[in-house]
Design a protein around this motif. Structure first.
Motif, PDB file in Angstrom:
ATOM      1  N   ASP A   1      -3.038  -2.902   0.828  1.00 56.06           N
ATOM      2  CA  ASP A   1      -2.196  -2.053   1.686  1.00 56.06           C
ATOM      3  C   ASP A   1      -1.080  -1.496   0.803  1.00 56.06           C
TER       4      ASP A   1
ATOM      5  N   HIS B   1       4.585  -7.546   6.037  1.00 52.20           N
ATOM      6  CA  HIS B   1       3.742  -8.375   6.916  1.00 52.20           C
ATOM      7  C   HIS B   1       2.813  -9.179   6.028  1.00 52.20           C
TER       8      HIS B   1
ATOM      9  N   THR C   1       3.218  -7.841   2.168  1.00 53.88           N
ATOM     10  CA  THR C   1       3.579  -6.516   1.688  1.00 53.88           C
ATOM     11  C   THR C   1       5.102  -6.383   1.679  1.00 53.88           C
TER      12      THR C   1
ATOM     13  N   GLU D   1       7.586  -3.146   1.898  1.00 54.71           N
ATOM     14  CA  GLU D   1       7.426  -1.714   2.152  1.00 54.71           C
ATOM     15  C   GLU D   1       8.626  -1.057   2.832  1.00 54.71           C
TER      16      GLU D   1
ATOM     17  N   GLU E   1       5.190   0.869  -0.888  1.00 57.94           N
ATOM     18  CA  GLU E   1       4.631  -0.401  -0.404  1.00 57.94           C
ATOM     19  C   GLU E   1       3.765  -1.055  -1.463  1.00 57.94           C
TER      20      GLU E   1
HETATM   21 ZN    ZN Z   1       1.710  -2.452   5.341  1.00 55.25          ZN
END
Ligand code: ZN
Ligand code: MG
Length: 454
Positions: free
Chosen positions: A273, A360, A398, A400, A423
């Motif tokens: 991500d 997250h 992550t 971000e 991110e």
């Molecule tokens: Zn993310």
């Protein structure tokens, strides 16, 4: 032992600690897209975590003999589709129970058609059922049928389980801590995704369309063996970057705009991500650069905080502190009306330009499972919320931060419609962290060079 077998054994030992019983973990159902065409099938993450098996119509059953039930022997069972030569001509290979048992290392395997009759046998005299609670009406109805079948035998002295535990709660905690095998896969998923971002940067030119950039990302994912994008890519140029979940991806890239790309692949079920923001023409304008360097400084502060011993919430707090100070310095927030830095943080005034969290958990799901707060209340903080949990080695998350400036009165016009997010995917290690996605550059100089050097 495969990592899957190790995880099954770990789950069984935790079931034993709760007195033993029978656990059931079904995979995902297929879903029709329209007549005769299904959505691409994606197995359930919990099911895959314990099996590595990717066919639909399958269920894992684990039996854990508890300390109080020495006669019940622990065992691992798989229920799956039978071999079917005719269907396999149309839909492709199926293992069938016997080959699945040996390939995936279960003690026994049965046809999925035998699930109801076998569950009624397994639950007889079992102290507890471990199942996903309240997740599927289909499973809830099946459980009701199995329990009723067992209770009907009470006159011959057979007892039904008297307790139910949420098996996902146990698995969430296991999944939060990535093993070596998972870390290697997540590093590879991040490497592929980072290279896709670099490919997109080299490809981008004014006049192109967002979907053409999206196609470059997807090409790089699939070319490297990733089965899916981990989520629908966001390719947002200009003002679209201020729409947090924009995914129309159909606008034309204008000279002078920034483009924000949030995209990661799913490799062997594990997600990356990554978000990068860069100038379409390869050169940041003054206001774009000022905001970009602010977000980058916030990200560096947040990543420096993502280390063992810190609490999860400290990552966001570190990002917010830098962003809020920058908003005051740059003039996004008016010092004369919003007060001091501490006022801006306490009153959350910064949320006009930074309205989401700083990260997250990441893993099999892009927003991965695992609690963000500790399981128990600090006795000293009666009536308060549970404290945010401490970061520990093996967690992947992550980081971000972003800034999104919608046109508004009192906001300097030079910043209007600029949306920036950076991110990265961060593994917490014993003595700090490792940024899995670091091969996609973030510095202004590196980004400008990459966009311009085709
Ligand atoms: Zn993310
Ligand atoms: Mg993202």
């Amino acid at each position: 032992m495969t990592p899957y077998a190790t995880r099954r054994a770990h789950l069984i030992s935790q079931m034993q600690a709760k007195g033993g019983g029978v656990a059931i973990i079904p995979t995902a159902e297929t879903a029709a897209r329209n007549s005769d065409a299904d959505y691409p099938y994606r197995h359930d993450s919990y099911f895959y975590y314990l099996s590595g098996f990717t066919e639909p119509d399958a269920v894992i059953v684990l039996v854990a003999g508890g300390n109080n039930s020495p006669t019940i022997q622990s065992q691992t069972l798989l229920f799956c589709r039978d071999k079917n030569p005719e269907r396999e001509i149309w839909d492709g290979f199926r293992y069938g129970p016997e080959a699945a048992r040996t390939t995936f290392g279960f003690d026994a395997a049965y046809s999925i058609d035998a699930l109801n009759s076998e569950m009624a046998k397994l639950l007889a005299n079992s102290p507890a059922l471990f199942a996903p609670l309240g997740n599927s009406t289909k499973l809830d109805a099946q459980i009701q049928g199995w329990l009723q079948a067992v209770r009907q035998q009470s006159r011959i002295g057979i007892s039904a389980p008297t307790a139910m535990h949420d098996v996902y709660t146990i698995l969430n905690e296991m999944r939060l801590f990535k093993d070596e095998n998972e870390i290697a896969l997540m590093q590879r998923a991040a490497d592929i995704s980072a290279e896709a971002h670099n490919r997109a940067m080299r490809f981008t030119q004014p006049g192109m369309y967002e979907y053409q950039i999206e196609a470059e990302l997807l090409h790089e994912f699939r070319k490297n063996g990733a089965q899916f994008p981990a989520y629908t890519p966001i390719v947002a140029s200009g003002a679209h970057a201020c729409v947090l979940h924009y995914n129309a991806n159909n606008a034309q890239l204008k000279d002078g705009d920034l483009i924000l790309i949030d995209a990661g692949c799913e490799l062997d079920s594990y997600a990356a991500d990554i978000t990068r923001t860069y100038p379409v023409n390869g050169r940041f304008s003054g206001p774009q650069k000022a905001l970009y360097e602010l977000v980058l400084a916030a990200q560096h502060a947040a990543i420096a905080t993502a280390i063992p011993g810190k609490r999860y919430s400290e990552i966001h707090a570190a990002a917010v502190r830098v962003l809020a100070q920058g908003m005051l310095d740059i003039g996004l927030l008016n010092k004369n009306t919003v007060g001091t830095l501490d006022d801006v943080i306490a009153k959350k005034t910064y949320q006009q330009f930074y309205m989401h969290g700083t990260g997250h958990w990441l893993g099999l799901d892009v927003h991965d499972v695992g609690t963000y707060r500790e399981a128990t209340l600090d006795p000293a903080s009666e009536g308060q919320e549970k404290p945010w949990r401490h970061l520990q080695a093996g967690m992947v998350l992550t980081v971000e931060p972003g800034v999104y400036v919608r046109p508004a009165e009192g906001v300097p016009e030079q910043f209007w419609n600029i949306g920036i997010r950076i991110e990265d995917d961060v593994l917490i290690t014993d003595n700090g962290n490792h940024v899995l996605s670091q091969t996609a550059p973030t510095s202004v100089a590196e980004i400008e060079a990459m966009v311009r050097n085709k």
